[in-house]
Write a protein that holds these residues in place. Structure first.
Motif, short mmCIF file in Angstrom:
data_model
loop_
_atom_site.label_atom_id
_atom_site.label_comp_id
_atom_site.label_asym_id
_atom_site.label_seq_id
_atom_site.Cartn_x
_atom_site.Cartn_y
_atom_site.Cartn_z
N MET A 8 0.90 -1.28 -0.03
CA MET A 8 0.05 0.09 -0.16
C MET A 8 0.96 1.26 0.07
SD MET A 8 -2.93 1.15 2.71
CE MET A 8 -4.05 -0.28 2.35
N THR A 9 0.47 2.40 -1.03
CA THR A 9 1.23 3.36 -0.81
C THR A 9 0.92 4.21 0.37
OG1 THR A 9 1.00 3.58 -3.40
CG2 THR A 9 1.73 5.66 -2.12
N THR A 10 2.24 4.72 0.98
CA THR A 10 2.21 5.66 2.31
C THR A 10 2.45 7.23 1.97
OG1 THR A 10 3.07 3.60 3.49
CG2 THR A 10 3.06 5.97 4.49
N ILE A 11 1.60 7.87 2.30
CA ILE A 11 1.44 9.24 2.05
C ILE A 11 1.79 10.13 3.43
CG2 ILE A 11 0.48 11.50 1.39
CD1 ILE A 11 -0.88 9.83 -0.88
N LEU A 12 2.81 10.78 3.63
CA LEU A 12 3.01 11.54 4.71
C LEU A 12 2.52 13.29 4.52
CD1 LEU A 12 4.42 12.08 7.62
CD2 LEU A 12 6.39 12.78 6.45
N VAL A 13 1.45 13.35 5.52
CA VAL A 13 0.78 14.79 5.25
C VAL A 13 1.55 15.59 6.37
CG1 VAL A 13 -1.23 16.08 5.52
CG2 VAL A 13 -1.36 13.82 4.57
N VAL A 14 2.10 16.80 5.98
CA VAL A 14 2.68 17.82 6.82
C VAL A 14 2.07 18.99 6.86
CG1 VAL A 14 4.82 18.71 7.83
CG2 VAL A 14 4.79 16.54 6.37
N ALA A 46 7.82 15.73 11.18
CA ALA A 46 7.90 15.14 9.81
C ALA A 46 9.48 14.38 9.68
CB ALA A 46 7.76 16.23 8.73
N LYS A 47 10.33 14.86 10.10
CA LYS A 47 11.70 14.38 9.99
C LYS A 47 11.85 13.01 10.81
CE LYS A 47 14.21 18.49 9.08
NZ LYS A 47 15.33 19.66 9.53
N SER A 48 10.93 13.05 11.77
CA SER A 48 11.01 11.86 12.75
C SER A 48 10.07 10.68 12.05
CB SER A 48 10.19 12.30 14.31
OG SER A 48 11.07 13.05 15.05
N CYS A 49 8.92 11.12 11.51
CA CYS A 49 8.26 10.05 10.75
C CYS A 49 8.86 9.42 9.50
CB CYS A 49 6.73 10.87 10.16
SG CYS A 49 5.59 11.39 11.48
N ILE A 50 9.55 10.11 9.06
CA ILE A 50 10.41 9.77 7.78
C ILE A 50 11.58 8.80 8.50
CG2 ILE A 50 12.05 10.37 5.88
CD1 ILE A 50 10.45 13.22 5.77
N ALA A 51 12.06 9.25 9.39
CA ALA A 51 13.21 8.23 9.98
C ALA A 51 12.41 6.94 10.44
CB ALA A 51 13.73 8.93 10.96
N LEU A 52 11.46 7.05 10.84
CA LEU A 52 10.77 5.67 11.45
C LEU A 52 10.16 4.88 10.20
CD1 LEU A 52 8.49 6.85 14.39
CD2 LEU A 52 10.83 5.33 14.43
N GLU A 53 9.69 5.71 9.32
CA GLU A 53 9.00 4.68 7.75
C GLU A 53 9.10 5.83 6.75
OE1 GLU A 53 4.77 2.88 6.46
OE2 GLU A 53 4.76 3.81 8.21
N ARG A 54 9.74 5.22 5.86
CA ARG A 54 9.94 6.14 4.82
C ARG A 54 8.80 6.39 3.79
NH1 ARG A 54 14.29 7.52 0.76
NH2 ARG A 54 13.24 7.35 -1.40
N PRO A 55 8.16 7.45 3.57
CA PRO A 55 6.89 7.31 2.86
C PRO A 55 6.91 7.58 1.47
CG PRO A 55 7.46 9.59 3.33
CD PRO A 55 8.66 8.67 4.29
N ASP A 56 6.38 6.98 0.68
CA ASP A 56 6.17 7.08 -0.91
C ASP A 56 6.11 8.28 -1.41
OD1 ASP A 56 6.44 4.11 -1.36
OD2 ASP A 56 4.48 4.00 -0.28
N LEU A 57 5.38 9.09 -0.85
CA LEU A 57 5.18 10.73 -1.17
C LEU A 57 4.87 11.64 -0.13
CD1 LEU A 57 3.16 11.89 -4.22
CD2 LEU A 57 2.56 12.79 -2.12
N ILE A 58 5.09 12.84 -0.07
CA ILE A 58 4.89 13.76 1.03
C ILE A 58 4.01 15.01 0.54
CG2 ILE A 58 6.07 15.57 2.59
CD1 ILE A 58 8.44 13.68 2.54
N LEU A 59 2.91 15.20 1.22
CA LEU A 59 2.19 16.38 0.97
C LEU A 59 2.53 17.21 2.20
CD1 LEU A 59 -1.41 14.73 0.48
CD2 LEU A 59 0.13 15.48 -1.24
#
Length: 228
Positions: A1-7, A37-50
């Motif tokens: 499943m594609t993971t999107i990080l919303v910041v 956001a940096k903490s989230c990326i370190a824990l799980e790399r998203p496929d796309l960032i909004l």
């Protein structure tokens, strides 16, 4: 499943986007600041960032630039969200290393279309053949680029643009043709985006002198050539 990080620092916007994205079958992670956001990326790399442009502390603009400077996050696609809709703001968003730009307020239909377009052009498989031009080597399958034997880390659209140019040498392409062929005919980006992305790509190739391969043909567009 594609993971999107919303910041975004506004809770209502984060919740609205989470609900809409999850209904569209995306896995969603939320952050209210650049630090989170940096903490989230370190824990799980998203496929796309909004990424919201205006946030307290480090802005989305600055966060995007810092992510592009880090080889471990440089190739994560970024769509910038902002209420600033002037053309100069759009150019600034793209120059900050965003792959696309959505002005607030926006419909989820538009946002979904932009997400789909960005993900498609940054993840589509290409030819499995290694392409080499004037000591620049590009592997479409592994998305690895080297110049004079040294690795060169490119953002997603920089890679796609270089792949297209290296695969279509000598011919002149207009901005509209590049939009259709690289971004896709259903993309929402403007012709000015081509100039911004080419400036970014040239900047990445400048240290080795290979920026000369991307030539501006006045009144017509751009050409990739080893000939002056």
């Amino acid at each position: 499943m594609t993971t999107i990080l919303v910041v975004d620092d506004e809770p209502a916007i984060r919740e609205m986007m989470q609900l809409a994205l999850e209904r569209a079958d995306y896995s969603v992670r939320l952050a209210d600041s650049a630090l989170e956001a940096k903490s989230c990326i370190a824990l799980e790399r998203p496929d796309l960032i909004l990424l919201d442009w205006m946030m307290p502390g480090q802005s989305g603009f600055d966060l995007a630039r810092s992510l592009r400077k880090d080889s471990s996050t440089r190739d994560i696609p970024i769509i910038m969200l902002t209420a600033r809709a002037e053309e100069s703001d759009k150019v600034a968003a793209l120059q900050s290393a965003a792959d696309d730009y959505v002005a607030k307020p926006f419909s989820f239909v538009e946002l979904q279309a932009r997400i789909t377009a960005v993900l498609r052009r940054t993840t589509e498989p290409g030819s499995d053949e290694l392409i080499e031009v004037d000591t620049v080597s590009l592997n479409p399958q592994t998305h690895r680029v080297s110049v004079n034997g040294e690795p060169l880390v490119l953002a997603p659209m920089e890679f796609q643009l270089l792949l297209f140019f290296m695969s279509h040498q000598e011919r002149v392409y207009s901005r509209q043709q590049l939009l259709d062929l690289v971004w896709g005919i259903d993309s929402y980006v403007e012709e000015r985006t081509v100039d911004v992305q080419i400036r970014r790509l040239r900047r990445m190739l400048e240290a080795s002198g290979h920026d000369r391969l991307i030539q501006t043909v006045r009144g017509s567009g751009y050409r990739f050539s080893t000939r002056s």
